[in-house]
Design a protein around this motif. Sequence first.
Motif, PDB file in Angstrom:
ATOM      1  N   GLN A 160      17.121   4.005   2.420  1.00  0.00           N
ATOM      2  CA  GLN A 160      16.785   4.928   1.335  1.00  0.00           C
ATOM      3  C   GLN A 160      15.556   5.771   1.690  1.00  0.00           C
ATOM      4  OE1 GLN A 160      15.142   3.478  -2.480  1.00  0.00           O
ATOM      5  NE2 GLN A 160      16.836   4.560  -3.466  1.00  0.00           N
ATOM      6  N   ALA A 161      14.538   5.119   2.286  1.00  0.00           N
ATOM      7  CA  ALA A 161      13.346   5.860   2.704  1.00  0.00           C
ATOM      8  C   ALA A 161      13.716   6.908   3.746  1.00  0.00           C
ATOM      9  CB  ALA A 161      12.299   4.897   3.260  1.00  0.00           C
ATOM     10  N   ALA A 162      14.616   6.558   4.667  1.00  0.00           N
ATOM     11  CA  ALA A 162      15.052   7.517   5.688  1.00  0.00           C
ATOM     12  C   ALA A 162      15.780   8.692   5.047  1.00  0.00           C
ATOM     13  CB  ALA A 162      15.961   6.822   6.693  1.00  0.00           C
ATOM     14  N   GLU A 163      16.600   8.411   4.042  1.00  0.00           N
ATOM     15  CA  GLU A 163      17.326   9.477   3.345  1.00  0.00           C
ATOM     16  C   GLU A 163      16.349  10.437   2.662  1.00  0.00           C
ATOM     17  OE1 GLU A 163      20.310   9.981  -0.505  1.00  0.00           O
ATOM     18  OE2 GLU A 163      20.071   8.018   0.443  1.00  0.00           O
ATOM     19  N   PHE A 164      15.346   9.880   1.992  1.00  0.00           N
ATOM     20  CA  PHE A 164      14.338  10.720   1.334  1.00  0.00           C
ATOM     21  C   PHE A 164      13.567  11.550   2.366  1.00  0.00           C
ATOM     22  CE2 PHE A 164      13.930   7.458  -2.344  1.00  0.00           C
ATOM     23  CZ  PHE A 164      15.077   7.982  -2.930  1.00  0.00           C
ATOM     24  N   ALA A 165      13.217  10.901   3.495  1.00  0.00           N
ATOM     25  CA  ALA A 165      12.453  11.601   4.529  1.00  0.00           C
ATOM     26  C   ALA A 165      13.242  12.778   5.082  1.00  0.00           C
ATOM     27  CB  ALA A 165      12.079  10.627   5.649  1.00  0.00           C
TER      28      ALA A 165
ATOM     29  N   LEU B 297       0.832  -1.208   0.000  1.00  0.00           N
ATOM     30  CA  LEU B 297       0.000   0.000   0.000  1.00  0.00           C
ATOM     31  C   LEU B 297       0.865   1.256   0.000  1.00  0.00           C
ATOM     32  CD1 LEU B 297      -2.831  -0.884   2.563  1.00  0.00           C
ATOM     33  CD2 LEU B 297      -3.092  -0.546   0.103  1.00  0.00           C
ATOM     34  N   LEU B 298       1.884   1.283   0.845  1.00  0.00           N
ATOM     35  CA  LEU B 298       2.728   2.469   0.958  1.00  0.00           C
ATOM     36  C   LEU B 298       3.570   2.668  -0.296  1.00  0.00           C
ATOM     37  CD1 LEU B 298       3.791   1.934   4.676  1.00  0.00           C
ATOM     38  CD2 LEU B 298       2.277   3.730   3.826  1.00  0.00           C
TER      39      LEU B 298
ATOM     40  N   LEU C 285       4.479   9.194   4.124  1.00  0.00           N
ATOM     41  CA  LEU C 285       4.610   7.838   3.574  1.00  0.00           C
ATOM     42  C   LEU C 285       6.006   7.267   3.810  1.00  0.00           C
ATOM     43  CD1 LEU C 285       2.690   8.447   0.239  1.00  0.00           C
ATOM     44  CD2 LEU C 285       1.932   6.981   2.107  1.00  0.00           C
ATOM     45  N   TYR C 286       7.042   8.065   3.549  1.00  0.00           N
ATOM     46  CA  TYR C 286       8.408   7.557   3.748  1.00  0.00           C
ATOM     47  C   TYR C 286       8.683   7.261   5.227  1.00  0.00           C
ATOM     48  CZ  TYR C 286       9.875   8.416  -1.068  1.00  0.00           C
ATOM     49  OH  TYR C 286      10.010   8.363  -2.432  1.00  0.00           O
ATOM     50  N   ALA C 287       8.198   8.117   6.121  1.00  0.00           N
ATOM     51  CA  ALA C 287       8.396   7.858   7.553  1.00  0.00           C
ATOM     52  C   ALA C 287       7.652   6.606   7.991  1.00  0.00           C
ATOM     53  CB  ALA C 287       7.928   9.065   8.362  1.00  0.00           C
ATOM     54  N   SER C 288       6.470   6.361   7.408  1.00  0.00           N
ATOM     55  CA  SER C 288       5.654   5.217   7.817  1.00  0.00           C
ATOM     56  C   SER C 288       6.175   3.891   7.293  1.00  0.00           C
ATOM     57  CB  SER C 288       4.207   5.419   7.341  1.00  0.00           C
ATOM     58  OG  SER C 288       3.636   6.574   7.906  1.00  0.00           O
ATOM     59  N   ILE C 289       6.911   3.928   6.184  1.00  0.00           N
ATOM     60  CA  ILE C 289       7.336   2.667   5.563  1.00  0.00           C
ATOM     61  C   ILE C 289       8.633   2.136   6.168  1.00  0.00           C
ATOM     62  CG2 ILE C 289       8.822   3.470   3.656  1.00  0.00           C
ATOM     63  CD1 ILE C 289       7.158   1.630   1.811  1.00  0.00           C
ATOM     64  N   ILE C 290       9.347   2.969   6.943  1.00  0.00           N
ATOM     65  CA  ILE C 290      10.627   2.531   7.509  1.00  0.00           C
ATOM     66  C   ILE C 290      10.434   1.329   8.434  1.00  0.00           C
ATOM     67  CG2 ILE C 290      12.503   3.198   9.070  1.00  0.00           C
ATOM     68  CD1 ILE C 290      12.288   6.031   7.887  1.00  0.00           C
ATOM     69  N   GLY C 291       9.425   1.390   9.323  1.00  0.00           N
ATOM     70  CA  GLY C 291       9.195   0.293  10.266  1.00  0.00           C
ATOM     71  C   GLY C 291       8.921  -1.039   9.581  1.00  0.00           C
ATOM     72  N   PRO C 292       7.958  -1.105   8.640  1.00  0.00           N
ATOM     73  CA  PRO C 292       7.722  -2.364   7.926  1.00  0.00           C
ATOM     74  C   PRO C 292       8.954  -2.860   7.179  1.00  0.00           C
ATOM     75  CG  PRO C 292       5.865  -0.881   7.606  1.00  0.00           C
ATOM     76  CD  PRO C 292       6.921  -0.102   8.327  1.00  0.00           C
ATOM     77  N   TYR C 293       9.697  -1.959   6.533  1.00  0.00           N
ATOM     78  CA  TYR C 293      10.918  -2.379   5.841  1.00  0.00           C
ATOM     79  C   TYR C 293      11.895  -3.034   6.822  1.00  0.00           C
ATOM     80  CZ  TYR C 293      10.293  -0.010   1.271  1.00  0.00           C
ATOM     81  OH  TYR C 293       9.889   0.363   0.015  1.00  0.00           O
ATOM     82  N   MET C 294      12.094  -2.401   7.978  1.00  0.00           N
ATOM     83  CA  MET C 294      13.044  -2.941   8.948  1.00  0.00           C
ATOM     84  C   MET C 294      12.604  -4.320   9.426  1.00  0.00           C
ATOM     85  SD  MET C 294      15.588  -0.790   9.527  1.00  0.00           S
ATOM     86  CE  MET C 294      16.173  -1.016  11.199  1.00  0.00           C
ATOM     87  N   ASP C 295      11.300  -4.479   9.709  1.00  0.00           N
ATOM     88  CA  ASP C 295      10.803  -5.757  10.196  1.00  0.00           C
ATOM     89  C   ASP C 295      10.865  -6.849   9.129  1.00  0.00           C
ATOM     90  OD1 ASP C 295      10.327  -4.830  12.731  1.00  0.00           O
ATOM     91  OD2 ASP C 295       8.250  -4.283  12.343  1.00  0.00           O
ATOM     92  N   MET C 296      10.857  -6.467   7.853  1.00  0.00           N
ATOM     93  CA  MET C 296      10.973  -7.447   6.777  1.00  0.00           C
ATOM     94  C   MET C 296      12.426  -7.750   6.435  1.00  0.00           C
ATOM     95  SD  MET C 296       7.926  -6.347   4.137  1.00  0.00           S
ATOM     96  CE  MET C 296       8.166  -7.793   3.096  1.00  0.00           C
TER      97      MET C 296
ATOM     98  N   SER D 257      11.299   7.655  13.146  1.00  0.00           N
ATOM     99  CA  SER D 257      11.447   6.518  12.239  1.00  0.00           C
ATOM    100  C   SER D 257      12.882   6.381  11.728  1.00  0.00           C
ATOM    101  CB  SER D 257      10.492   6.672  11.057  1.00  0.00           C
ATOM    102  OG  SER D 257       9.157   6.673  11.485  1.00  0.00           O
ATOM    103  N   VAL D 258      13.502   7.512  11.410  1.00  0.00           N
ATOM    104  CA  VAL D 258      14.874   7.486  10.897  1.00  0.00           C
ATOM    105  C   VAL D 258      15.827   6.891  11.925  1.00  0.00           C
ATOM    106  CG1 VAL D 258      16.820   9.008  10.326  1.00  0.00           C
ATOM    107  CG2 VAL D 258      14.619   9.303   9.193  1.00  0.00           C
ATOM    108  N   ALA D 259      15.529   7.070  13.205  1.00  0.00           N
ATOM    109  CA  ALA D 259      16.400   6.536  14.249  1.00  0.00           C
ATOM    110  C   ALA D 259      16.589   5.033  14.109  1.00  0.00           C
ATOM    111  CB  ALA D 259      15.830   6.867  15.627  1.00  0.00           C
TER     112      ALA D 259
END
Length: 447
Positions: free
Chosen positions: A221-226, A180-181, A202-213, A245-247
């Motif tokens: 990359q999402a953190a850099e864009f954010a 979805l994101l 969107l970029y801040a919200s997708i960091i958590g799912p990416y990390m867990d996957m 999220s970037v943390a």
Amino acid sequence: MSERDDPGTIGRRVQQLRAERGLTQRQLAEPAYTPAYISTLEAGRVRASEDALRHIAERLGVAYEELATGRPAHLATGLRLRLTEAQRTLAAGETAQATEQYTALLAEAREHALPEAEAAALLGLGECALDTGELAAARQYFERTEDALADAPLPARVPALRGRAVSHYLAGELRYAVYLLESTLDELNRAGLHDPDALLLLYASIIGPYMDMGAHARAAQAAEFALTLAPQAGDPALVARMHRSVARTLLAEGRVAEADASLAKAAELYRTLQLRTELANCHWMRGYVYAQNGELKRAEEELRKALAMLAAGRAALYGSQAAVELADVLHRRGKSEEAAELLRDVLSDLSPERGALHAAAAHRLLGIIAEDARDTESAEEHYVRALSLLERAGAVGDLADLCRLLGDLLRRTGRVEAALDAYRTGLRHRTAPGTTTLGPAPAQPPL
């Protein structure tokens, strides 16, 4: 031209108001219009201009908006102010009160056919449901928000899309949340809809799912864009959420001091904004930072603060996440009985459909505590339950670690073949780090 009712409805409204005030058609018309024009208008045979309606409204002593739409004067503005107040109430962690406010606002917005206010109230109810862990209800509210905004530009629908993705993420449906994101990001960037607030959210919200996957490259990359988008964003709450999220990506790279600095910035913003739940999440992440750095006493202090704040705000699932982190710190400080009791409380509030990742983390830690107590049967049971939950959620990085724990346990109890199977399963999850099964990464914004 302002939104207005059809000519027949307006005509009947003019006639009724004129009769109530005891005015003739001539008196209403003068000096700018004729009695015949008023007669034609009241019969619904002409669409009055805005100037004509403003003249008639002034003669009748009502607001233009009330004459054109039938809504009380300043209703829309009043609703917006009350929506802001409800948002502040929710941000302060008073979820039950915010739910009452949004429910009343939703009924009023529907009564007066104000779709934007209706969508905002539905979005608020979705956020309230996320806070209390009612994920199915949250998803329905977000879907109804999207329906109410079906004709609005995509950036206006992003908060609802993000909310729906978070509800799937918290339910353990990582791949669908990422889909979805990512698809929303792709559509925004490919269509040139470069709204900074929408992209940052969107970029801040997708960091958590990416990390867990285990998709650490995409998370980075999402953190850099954010971080690049943050100076352009108009909403400081989004900037604060981004720092939190970037943390996570900074921690993954071993940059503990930078992660702590990022969280300190977020905490200061949240204090300013009085966003209690998000501020609690900052305390949780800071506790996590201290725990990773071996500062267990400071970690316990931060996590207890987070847990108390989240409990006060009834943010059930976020509270469960903080409780698992606190239990890990308590176990490492030799307080295993207190840790186990805390974890059992967490599991009593969760299910595979609601908080699967938190439940898996609780079972994993209970397994480790059981192993330390030489209760291998209980340890194996907890590891297997955690494995089942993580496989369903697709949390690749955690799966590999859990397979190692289970393999070690099986090997120590003499079940070598079963241990090898567990190790092989873990290795399969390690073969392609930093990838997902979702195809190419979304299009990039022009930075």
